[in-house]
Design a protein around this motif. Structure first.
Motif, PDB file in Angstrom:
ATOM      1  N   VAL A   1       0.845  -1.196   0.000  1.00 30.20           N
ATOM      2  CA  VAL A   1       0.000   0.000   0.000  1.00 30.20           C
ATOM      3  C   VAL A   1       0.879   1.245   0.000  1.00 30.20           C
ATOM      4  CG1 VAL A   1      -1.830  -1.214   1.223  1.00 30.20           C
ATOM      5  CG2 VAL A   1      -0.168   0.105   2.518  1.00 30.20           C
ATOM      6  N   PRO A   2       0.383   2.360  -0.551  1.00 27.20           N
ATOM      7  CA  PRO A   2       1.156   3.603  -0.514  1.00 27.20           C
ATOM      8  C   PRO A   2       1.404   4.040   0.934  1.00 27.20           C
ATOM      9  CG  PRO A   2      -0.708   3.778  -2.025  1.00 27.20           C
ATOM     10  CD  PRO A   2      -0.898   2.514  -1.256  1.00 27.20           C
ATOM     11  N   GLU A   3       2.529   4.656   1.163  1.00 28.72           N
ATOM     12  CA  GLU A   3       2.855   5.145   2.501  1.00 28.72           C
ATOM     13  C   GLU A   3       2.093   6.430   2.779  1.00 28.72           C
ATOM     14  OE1 GLU A   3       6.793   6.479   5.101  1.00 28.72           O
ATOM     15  OE2 GLU A   3       6.936   6.172   2.931  1.00 28.72           O
ATOM     16  N   VAL A   4       1.500   6.534   3.951  1.00 28.12           N
ATOM     17  CA  VAL A   4       0.812   7.762   4.320  1.00 28.12           C
ATOM     18  C   VAL A   4       1.795   8.683   5.043  1.00 28.12           C
ATOM     19  CG1 VAL A   4      -0.047   6.945   6.571  1.00 28.12           C
ATOM     20  CG2 VAL A   4      -1.305   8.721   5.329  1.00 28.12           C
ATOM     21  N   ILE A   5       1.816   9.955   4.658  1.00 32.40           N
ATOM     22  CA  ILE A   5       2.792  10.911   5.171  1.00 32.40           C
ATOM     23  C   ILE A   5       2.073  12.080   5.846  1.00 32.40           C
ATOM     24  CG2 ILE A   5       4.696  12.462   4.599  1.00 32.40           C
ATOM     25  CD1 ILE A   5       5.485   9.653   4.101  1.00 32.40           C
ATOM     26  N   PRO A   6       2.352  12.324   7.125  1.00 34.35           N
ATOM     27  CA  PRO A   6       1.775  13.499   7.783  1.00 34.35           C
ATOM     28  C   PRO A   6       2.533  14.777   7.407  1.00 34.35           C
ATOM     29  CG  PRO A   6       3.137  12.272   9.334  1.00 34.35           C
ATOM     30  CD  PRO A   6       3.135  11.481   8.055  1.00 34.35           C
ATOM     31  N   ARG A   7       1.823  15.900   7.376  1.00 34.22           N
ATOM     32  CA  ARG A   7       2.462  17.186   7.083  1.00 34.22           C
ATOM     33  C   ARG A   7       2.450  18.119   8.288  1.00 34.22           C
ATOM     34  NH1 ARG A   7       0.606  19.590   1.317  1.00 34.22           N
ATOM     35  NH2 ARG A   7       2.422  20.886   1.761  1.00 34.22           N
ATOM     36  N   THR A   8       1.435  18.026   9.126  1.00 36.95           N
ATOM     37  CA  THR A   8       1.316  18.921  10.275  1.00 36.95           C
ATOM     38  C   THR A   8       1.618  18.157  11.561  1.00 36.95           C
ATOM     39  OG1 THR A   8      -1.024  18.447  10.652  1.00 36.95           O
ATOM     40  CG2 THR A   8      -0.500  20.172   9.044  1.00 36.95           C
ATOM     41  N   TYR A   9       1.778  18.894  12.659  1.00 34.99           N
ATOM     42  CA  TYR A   9       2.030  18.259  13.947  1.00 34.99           C
ATOM     43  C   TYR A   9       0.826  17.425  14.376  1.00 34.99           C
ATOM     44  CZ  TYR A   9       3.652  17.597  18.728  1.00 34.99           C
ATOM     45  OH  TYR A   9       4.064  17.026  19.909  1.00 34.99           O
ATOM     46  N   GLN A  10      -0.380  17.937  14.139  1.00 35.48           N
ATOM     47  CA  GLN A  10      -1.589  17.181  14.483  1.00 35.48           C
ATOM     48  C   GLN A  10      -1.612  15.850  13.744  1.00 35.48           C
ATOM     49  OE1 GLN A  10      -5.171  18.933  13.049  1.00 35.48           O
ATOM     50  NE2 GLN A  10      -6.515  17.499  14.097  1.00 35.48           N
ATOM     51  N   GLU A  11      -1.295  15.866  12.452  1.00 35.21           N
ATOM     52  CA  GLU A  11      -1.262  14.626  11.668  1.00 35.21           C
ATOM     53  C   GLU A  11      -0.149  13.706  12.165  1.00 35.21           C
ATOM     54  OE1 GLU A  11      -3.013  16.410   7.443  1.00 35.21           O
ATOM     55  OE2 GLU A  11      -0.863  15.991   7.671  1.00 35.21           O
ATOM     56  N   ALA A  12       0.984  14.272  12.565  1.00 39.49           N
ATOM     57  CA  ALA A  12       2.080  13.451  13.087  1.00 39.49           C
ATOM     58  C   ALA A  12       1.662  12.708  14.352  1.00 39.49           C
ATOM     59  CB  ALA A  12       3.300  14.327  13.364  1.00 39.49           C
ATOM     60  N   MET A  13       0.865  13.371  15.206  1.00 39.77           N
ATOM     61  CA  MET A  13       0.381  12.701  16.417  1.00 39.77           C
ATOM     62  C   MET A  13      -0.590  11.574  16.064  1.00 39.77           C
ATOM     63  SD  MET A  13       2.070  14.066  18.852  1.00 39.77           S
ATOM     64  CE  MET A  13       3.379  14.174  17.585  1.00 39.77           C
ATOM     65  N   MET A  14      -1.453  11.790  15.066  1.00 50.42           N
ATOM     66  CA  MET A  14      -2.351  10.721  14.616  1.00 50.42           C
ATOM     67  C   MET A  14      -1.551   9.560  14.040  1.00 50.42           C
ATOM     68  SD  MET A  14      -5.848  12.346  13.027  1.00 50.42           S
ATOM     69  CE  MET A  14      -5.091  13.385  11.780  1.00 50.42           C
ATOM     70  N   PHE A  15      -0.481   9.884  13.303  1.00 46.79           N
ATOM     71  CA  PHE A  15       0.391   8.855  12.739  1.00 46.79           C
ATOM     72  C   PHE A  15       1.010   8.007  13.849  1.00 46.79           C
ATOM     73  CE2 PHE A  15       4.620   7.407  11.556  1.00 46.79           C
ATOM     74  CZ  PHE A  15       4.422   6.805  10.327  1.00 46.79           C
ATOM     75  N   LEU A  16       1.555   8.665  14.886  1.00 45.15           N
ATOM     76  CA  LEU A  16       2.188   7.932  15.981  1.00 45.15           C
ATOM     77  C   LEU A  16       1.166   7.112  16.769  1.00 45.15           C
ATOM     78  CD1 LEU A  16       4.720  10.570  17.351  1.00 45.15           C
ATOM     79  CD2 LEU A  16       5.185   8.595  15.877  1.00 45.15           C
ATOM     80  N   ASP A  17      -0.028   7.654  16.967  1.00 47.40           N
ATOM     81  CA  ASP A  17      -1.084   6.915  17.656  1.00 47.40           C
ATOM     82  C   ASP A  17      -1.465   5.678  16.849  1.00 47.40           C
ATOM     83  OD1 ASP A  17      -3.139   6.785  19.844  1.00 47.40           O
ATOM     84  OD2 ASP A  17      -4.493   6.913  18.128  1.00 47.40           O
ATOM     85  N   GLY A  18      -1.590   5.829  15.521  1.00 44.98           N
ATOM     86  CA  GLY A  18      -1.885   4.683  14.667  1.00 44.98           C
ATOM     87  C   GLY A  18      -0.776   3.654  14.705  1.00 44.98           C
ATOM     88  N   ARG A  19       0.460   4.125  14.740  1.00 47.21           N
ATOM     89  CA  ARG A  19       1.608   3.210  14.817  1.00 47.21           C
ATOM     90  C   ARG A  19       1.563   2.413  16.114  1.00 47.21           C
ATOM     91  NH1 ARG A  19       6.748   3.557  17.063  1.00 47.21           N
ATOM     92  NH2 ARG A  19       8.348   2.300  15.992  1.00 47.21           N
ATOM     93  N   ARG A  20       1.228   3.067  17.223  1.00 50.99           N
ATOM     94  CA  ARG A  20       1.131   2.360  18.506  1.00 50.99           C
ATOM     95  C   ARG A  20       0.064   1.278  18.460  1.00 50.99           C
ATOM     96  NH1 ARG A  20       1.493   7.032  23.262  1.00 50.99           N
ATOM     97  NH2 ARG A  20       3.616   7.771  22.790  1.00 50.99           N
ATOM     98  N   HIS A  21      -1.084   1.593  17.879  1.00 42.68           N
ATOM     99  CA  HIS A  21      -2.153   0.591  17.773  1.00 42.68           C
ATOM    100  C   HIS A  21      -1.712  -0.570  16.879  1.00 42.68           C
ATOM    101  CE1 HIS A  21      -5.446   2.400  19.981  1.00 42.68           C
ATOM    102  NE2 HIS A  21      -5.118   3.575  19.481  1.00 42.68           N
ATOM    103  N   PHE A  22      -0.990  -0.253  15.808  1.00 38.42           N
ATOM    104  CA  PHE A  22      -0.538  -1.315  14.905  1.00 38.42           C
ATOM    105  C   PHE A  22       0.443  -2.240  15.613  1.00 38.42           C
ATOM    106  CE2 PHE A  22       2.177  -3.160  11.633  1.00 38.42           C
ATOM    107  CZ  PHE A  22       1.230  -3.676  10.762  1.00 38.42           C
TER     108      PHE A  22
END
Length: 441
Positions: free
Chosen positions: A404-425
């Motif tokens: 699947v394509p890699e999802v890339i955050p651009r803002t700090y808010q998106e970066a926090m969602m990315f890290l939260d998703g990574r923790r769940h994964f």
């Protein structure tokens, strides 16, 4: 008593810790005749009374408060076998029901199954309760049991078929002062051998409220008897502690770890326009998608048809809408049919009232290899002032046959969602170790 019991359980070397499992009481039938429809009808009559039609006004239940106990000492202790129950979803014989559960590509709608599991979990908790203070001629329970969260649902490596009966079975495996953990298995019958195979495990955390839904209500203690029951009970206590730890380490409370900060900075460096050397100019890497472009949204009007027995919107209905929106988002993002492999951390923060405008927003928050983590939020919108009130949070892991394509955050808010998703994964990675395709939504 609870502290002594837990100390005993943790020190007892004879106990074999099990990740999932259910006890089967002696004499329990392997082939139940009661359907999920029968289960709901019996539950409505025996717990909620015969008059359960929708009333736009508030039906008073205040007179039932006097039947609630003041402490657990007023209630008899219960065993796991007391709450055991089983029911059938007759997809093999009921063609009209089969159509309700079947997807357009002839698999099972997991969202429909979640609806049934939610109702089933409530009935198991009501079976656990034995309240001597309630008179025999009072047919309406003074308890209101609601879903607090869906802790985890594992989808096994046996695909669910749309043309064979499904069996639900489960019981309460852990009890606090006013909360329960209901563990359930979903089985399906083999066409070749007629044997039942477990295809899905689920664990729902339920809370007991008073008849006015204004405060908690005390329920019966649960006393495990066999080694298997003690292991299940101890696992429930560990699950409670794990949920508490997740709350204290949440990104809403504590900053990212050093490793997580490095991951975000590395992503930032990969997206810099080195020619301009500007913080504002960002370049998307090959085979990637900006997180802002990986969303899918929906809004519904909450109608009486989808209410629960307490005139709030049924939690199972919300789960179905969320999971199908997440699946659609995954389909759009991956450009191929995704497969649901894990449901985790469905939080029910507030009840949803009938007539609400409910706004669903799904967001791809993390990707790795063939997997996509999608976060869905549900918010009640107040049109008069434009405010949004968060009611539910859902996390789903989907899988495709290709990278699947890699999802890339651009803002700090998106970066926090990315890290939260990574923790769940990472939490669910053990369940995703088998590359087999599971059950498509």
């Amino acid at each position: 008593m609870m502290t002594k019991l837990l100390k005993f359980l943790s020190q007892n070397k004879q106990i074999v810790m099990i990740r999932r499992g259910l006890i089967t009481p002696p004499g329990a039938s392997e082939n139940p005749t009661k359907t999920v429809t029968d289960l709901l009808d019996d539950f409505t009559r025996s717990v909620l009374g015969t008059n359960n039609k929708y009333n736009a006004g508030n039906v008073s239940r205040e007179h039932l408060v006097k039947y609630l106990p003041a402490s657990q000492d007023e209630l008899p202790v219960r065993r796991m076998s007391d709450s055991y129950d089983t029911a059938i979803i007759p997809l093999g014989t009921d063609l009209s029901m089969r159509e309700k559960y079947m997807t357009f590509h002839k698999t099972i709608r997991i969202g429909r199954l979640l609806e049934d599991l939610d109702v089933f979990a409530v009935t198991l908790c009501y079976k656990h309760i034995l309240n001597p203070k309630q008179p025999a001629d009072c047919t309406v329970s003074p308890y209101s049991i609601v879903t607090a969260c869906v802790d985890q649902i594992d989808i096994s490596h046996f695909p669910l078929r749309y043309d064979a009966d499904i069996r639900l079975r489960g019981h309460v495996t852990w009890v606090g002062k006013s909360s329960f953990e209901a563990s359930m298995e979903v089985d399906q019958q083999s066409k070749e051998t007629n044997e039942w195979h477990t295809v899905t495990n689920a664990r729902f955390v339920m809370v007991s409220r008073d008849s006015m839904n204004k405060g908690s209500a005390i329920v019966n203690k649960l006393v495990p008897e066999t080694d298997e029951e003690k292991a299940l009970f101890l696992k429930g206590e560990e699950n409670k502690e794990r949920r508490g730890k997740m709350q204290t380490t949440s990104l809403f409370r504590k900053p990212p770890s050093e490793q997580e900060r490095l991951i975000i900075h590395e992503q930032f460096l990969r997206t810099i326009d080195w020619k301009s050397m500007s913080f504002k100019s960002r370049i998307k890497p090959a085979n990637s998608v900006w997180m802002a472009d990986a969303k899918l949204k929906n809004m519904i009007i909450c109608q009486p048809e989808n209410r629960n027995r307490f005139n709030k919107i049924f939690g199972g209905f919300l789960m179905r809408l969320a999971i199908e929106l997440a699946w659609a988002n995954g389909y759009v993002y991956c450009k191929s049919l995704p497969t649901l492999v894990h449901v985790d951390d469905i939080l029910f923060r507030k009840p949803v009232e009938i007539g609400s405008l409910l706004y669903f927003s799904s967001q791809v928050v993390y990707t790795q290899g063939h997997y996509v983590m999608i976060r869905v939020t549900a918010e009640v919108v107040q049109p008069e002032n434009g405010t949004h009130d968060l009611t539910n949070v859902f996390h789903f892991t989907l899988k495709t046959d290709s990278q699947v394509p890699e999802v890339i955050p651009r803002t700090y808010q998106e970066a926090m969602m990315f890290l939260d998703g990574r923790r769940h994964f990472i939490e669910t990675e053990e369940d995703l170790s088998d590359p087999a395709v599971i059950s498509k939504l």
